[in-house]
Design an enzyme around this catalytic site. Structure first.
Site, PDB file in Angstrom:
ATOM      1  N   LYS A   1      -0.561 -17.700   1.942  1.00  0.00           N
ATOM      2  CA  LYS A   1       0.159 -17.552   0.670  1.00  0.00           C
ATOM      3  C   LYS A   1      -0.805 -17.513  -0.519  1.00  0.00           C
ATOM      4  O   LYS A   1      -0.578 -16.797  -1.488  1.00  0.00           O
ATOM      5  CB  LYS A   1       1.182 -18.683   0.504  1.00  0.00           C
TER       6      LYS A   1
ATOM      7  N   THR B   1      16.681 -22.423   3.594  1.00  0.00           N
ATOM      8  CA  THR B   1      16.981 -21.231   4.401  1.00  0.00           C
ATOM      9  C   THR B   1      16.893 -21.612   5.875  1.00  0.00           C
ATOM     10  O   THR B   1      16.482 -22.725   6.221  1.00  0.00           O
ATOM     11  CB  THR B   1      15.947 -20.130   4.128  1.00  0.00           C
TER      12      THR B   1
ATOM     13  N   TYR C   1      -0.626 -21.335   6.863  1.00  0.00           N
ATOM     14  CA  TYR C   1       0.430 -20.890   5.935  1.00  0.00           C
ATOM     15  C   TYR C   1      -0.089 -20.930   4.495  1.00  0.00           C
ATOM     16  O   TYR C   1       0.051 -19.959   3.745  1.00  0.00           O
ATOM     17  CB  TYR C   1       1.663 -21.784   6.092  1.00  0.00           C
TER      18      TYR C   1
ATOM     19  N   SER D   1       4.479 -18.428  -2.386  1.00  0.00           N
ATOM     20  CA  SER D   1       5.049 -19.773  -2.183  1.00  0.00           C
ATOM     21  C   SER D   1       4.379 -20.731  -3.150  1.00  0.00           C
ATOM     22  O   SER D   1       3.271 -20.457  -3.634  1.00  0.00           O
ATOM     23  CB  SER D   1       4.758 -20.226  -0.751  1.00  0.00           C
TER      24      SER D   1
ATOM     25  N   LYS E   1       0.832  -1.208   0.000  1.00  0.00           N
ATOM     26  CA  LYS E   1       0.000   0.000   0.000  1.00  0.00           C
ATOM     27  C   LYS E   1       0.870   1.263   0.000  1.00  0.00           C
ATOM     28  O   LYS E   1       0.630   2.193  -0.771  1.00  0.00           O
ATOM     29  CB  LYS E   1      -0.910  -0.032   1.243  1.00  0.00           C
TER      30      LYS E   1
HETATM   31  N1  LIG Z   1      12.432 -21.170   2.569  1.00  0.00           N
HETATM   32  C1  LIG Z   1      11.528 -21.708   1.785  1.00  0.00           C
HETATM   33  O1  LIG Z   1      11.604 -22.886   1.419  1.00  0.00           O
HETATM   34  C2  LIG Z   1      10.379 -20.883   1.289  1.00  0.00           C
HETATM   35  C3  LIG Z   1       9.540 -21.447   0.312  1.00  0.00           C
HETATM   36  C4  LIG Z   1       8.471 -20.694  -0.160  1.00  0.00           C
HETATM   37  C5  LIG Z   1       8.239 -19.429   0.330  1.00  0.00           C
HETATM   38  N2  LIG Z   1       9.071 -18.915   1.289  1.00  0.00           N
HETATM   39  C6  LIG Z   1       8.751 -17.576   1.781  1.00  0.00           C
HETATM   40  O2  LIG Z   1       9.862 -16.736   1.648  1.00  0.00           O
HETATM   41  C7  LIG Z   1       9.832 -15.762   2.677  1.00  0.00           C
HETATM   42  C8  LIG Z   1      11.177 -15.774   3.390  1.00  0.00           C
HETATM   43  O3  LIG Z   1      11.376 -17.062   3.909  1.00  0.00           O
HETATM   44  P1  LIG Z   1      12.794 -17.523   4.484  1.00  0.00           P
HETATM   45  O4  LIG Z   1      12.897 -18.968   4.250  1.00  0.00           O
HETATM   46  O5  LIG Z   1      13.855 -16.624   3.993  1.00  0.00           O
HETATM   47  O6  LIG Z   1      12.542 -17.274   6.045  1.00  0.00           O
HETATM   48  P2  LIG Z   1      13.556 -16.804   7.200  1.00  0.00           P
HETATM   49  O7  LIG Z   1      12.880 -17.165   8.484  1.00  0.00           O
HETATM   50  O8  LIG Z   1      14.913 -17.326   6.960  1.00  0.00           O
HETATM   51  O9  LIG Z   1      13.545 -15.219   7.017  1.00  0.00           O
HETATM   52  C9  LIG Z   1      12.376 -14.481   7.266  1.00  0.00           C
HETATM   53  C10 LIG Z   1      12.755 -13.112   7.794  1.00  0.00           C
HETATM   54  O10 LIG Z   1      11.540 -12.390   8.022  1.00  0.00           O
HETATM   55  C11 LIG Z   1      11.679 -11.673   9.225  1.00  0.00           C
HETATM   56  N3  LIG Z   1      10.373 -11.384   9.831  1.00  0.00           N
HETATM   57  C12 LIG Z   1       9.494 -12.248  10.381  1.00  0.00           C
HETATM   58  N4  LIG Z   1       8.453 -11.584  10.914  1.00  0.00           N
HETATM   59  C13 LIG Z   1       8.656 -10.266  10.677  1.00  0.00           C
HETATM   60  C14 LIG Z   1       7.936  -9.078  10.964  1.00  0.00           C
HETATM   61  N5  LIG Z   1       6.769  -9.108  11.641  1.00  0.00           N
HETATM   62  N6  LIG Z   1       8.451  -7.888  10.578  1.00  0.00           N
HETATM   63  C15 LIG Z   1       9.629  -7.838   9.903  1.00  0.00           C
HETATM   64  N7  LIG Z   1      10.371  -8.922   9.606  1.00  0.00           N
HETATM   65  C16 LIG Z   1       9.888 -10.131   9.989  1.00  0.00           C
HETATM   66  C17 LIG Z   1      12.499 -12.602  10.114  1.00  0.00           C
HETATM   67  O11 LIG Z   1      13.088 -11.885  11.209  1.00  0.00           O
HETATM   68  C18 LIG Z   1      13.503 -13.171   9.133  1.00  0.00           C
HETATM   69  O12 LIG Z   1      14.677 -12.407   9.070  1.00  0.00           O
HETATM   70  C19 LIG Z   1       8.664 -16.122   3.595  1.00  0.00           C
HETATM   71  O13 LIG Z   1       7.548 -15.357   3.247  1.00  0.00           O
HETATM   72  C20 LIG Z   1       8.412 -17.573   3.254  1.00  0.00           C
HETATM   73  O14 LIG Z   1       7.080 -17.940   3.475  1.00  0.00           O
HETATM   74  C21 LIG Z   1      10.126 -19.603   1.773  1.00  0.00           C
END
Ligand SMILES: NC(=O)c1ccc[n+]([C@@H]2O[C@H](COP(=O)([O-])OP(=O)(O)OC[C@H]3O[C@@H](n4cnc5c(N)ncnc54)[C@H](O)[C@@H]3O)[C@@H](O)[C@H]2O)c1
Length: 300
Positions: free
Chosen positions: A207, A238, A203, A188, A168
């Site tokens: 998504k 990750t 979740y 995702s 936004k």
């Molecule tokens: N890792 C995977 O396999 C995968 C697959 C599909 C989608 N995703 C999506 O990718 C995105 C990142 O995932 P990732 O694996 O890097 O996760 P991660 O946990 O390694 O990193 C996520 C980051 O988001 C931050 N965060 C969480 N809540 C927050 C908030 N309220 N305000 C600000 N920052 C916040 C955390 O502190 C962290 O640094 C997520 O949305 C996840 O759903 C990840």
């Protein structure tokens, strides 16, 4: 040119072109690729960039010439991420001026006030914003019949509402400033299918909603030259996934791998090319798309 010199010139051209096609270090200006992939002069904002995919995205942007902002809950962790990215890029670079300009900001993406303040500060610090990626997110697994409502709300609040609040601010700013901005929502493959065996209704729902939010914004803002797309990763190793495996047990990974036609999870760095393509003019006609990068998982 005398004929006797020709083979020499050809040999030296060949040596140069082979050297160029296999870069061993970053020299900023000499990498050969389509100019449209460059992010030079762009300001890129990434939420959740203290670690994981967000950090990979910011690294890829900085490597492609952008300046940018790392947003996360902890300023300390954000600064550590920026320091690590900067050192990594500087160590790979053969020229001094390859040091990227990145800044860290503490912000809880679920707080409307914090998002507004942070957005204002970033615009003041950098002068403008061109690209926003919403990578802040969480995952957790509980069977639906036992899902505590406060946890359900937290999931929706971070993954969906946090994406909307940044979208936004970005959209309002780009419309007012007449900037052809680029928004990438991190969704995702769970927006497309239910993965197994983990039970994660909240979740998946968050998504699915993120992806439809992105497509909705693409229709609203497309006429103003603003592009909105969703990135739908499969399993990326990750910290989020490493933490989840620690909780659920290592055997889960073996089951996942059987469901991935490529037979492995991805390394987070394998998303760098996709995100640069999505953020750059190389994808200039991409709007309202779900870009699935999952090693083929969704094909079954
Ligand atoms: N890792 C995977 O396999 C995968 C697959 C599909 C989608 N995703 C999506 O990718 C995105 C990142 O995932 P990732 O694996 O890097 O996760 P991660 O946990 O390694 O990193 C996520 C980051 O988001 C931050 N965060 C969480 N809540 C927050 C908030 N309220 N305000 C600000 N920052 C916040 C955390 O502190 C962290 O640094 C997520 O949305 C996840 O759903 C990840």
């Amino acid at each position: 040119m005398s004929n006797s010199l020709l083979p020499l010139v050809r040999r030296s051209f060949l040596r140069t072109s082979v050297r160029r096609s296999i870069p061993t270090s970053l020299s900023c200006r000499t990498l050969m690729t389509l100019p449209a992939f460059s992010l030079e002069g762009k300001i890129c904002v990434v939420t959740g960039a203290a670690r994981g995919l967000g950090k990979e995205f910011l690294t890829a942007f900085a490597k492609s010439g952008a300046r940018g902002a790392c947003i996360d809950l902890s300023l300390e962790e954000g600064k550590a991420s920026v320091k690590h990215i900067t050192e990594h890029i500087s160590s790979q670079s053969s020229t001094e001026n390859c040091k990227p300009e990145l800044r860290a900001y503490a912000c809880d993406v679920t707080s409307e006030d914090q998002v507004k303040d942070t957005w204002g500060t970033i615009v003041k610090d950098f002068g403008k914003v061109d690209v926003v990626v919403t990578a802040a997110g969480i995952v957790e697994n509980f069977e639906a019949e036992n899902y505590a409502y406060d946890r359900w709300k937290k999931m929706i609040d971070i993954n969906l509402n946090g994406s909307f609040l940044f979208a936004k601010e970005a959209g309002k700013y780009w419309i007012e400033q007449e900037i052809r901005g680029n928004l990438i929502l991190v969704s995702s493959m769970s927006a497309k299918i239910c993965v197994r065996p983990q039970k994660q209704a909240a979740y998946n729902a968050s998504k699915g909603a993120v992806s439809l939010l992105g497509r909705s914004l693409a229709t609203e803002w497309g006429p103003k030259g603003i592009r909105v797309n969703n990135l739908c990763p499969g399993y990326m190793k990750t910290d989020l996934i490493i933490d989840l495996l620690a909780k659920e047990g290592k055997h889960i990974e073996e089951g996942w791998v059987k469901d991935v036609p490529m037979g492995r999870l991805a390394h987070p760095s394998e998303m760098q090319g996709t995100i640069v393509w999505m953020a750059s003019d190389a994808s200039s006609y991409l709007n309202g798309s779900d870009i699935v990068v999952d090693g083929g998982y969704c094909c079954w």
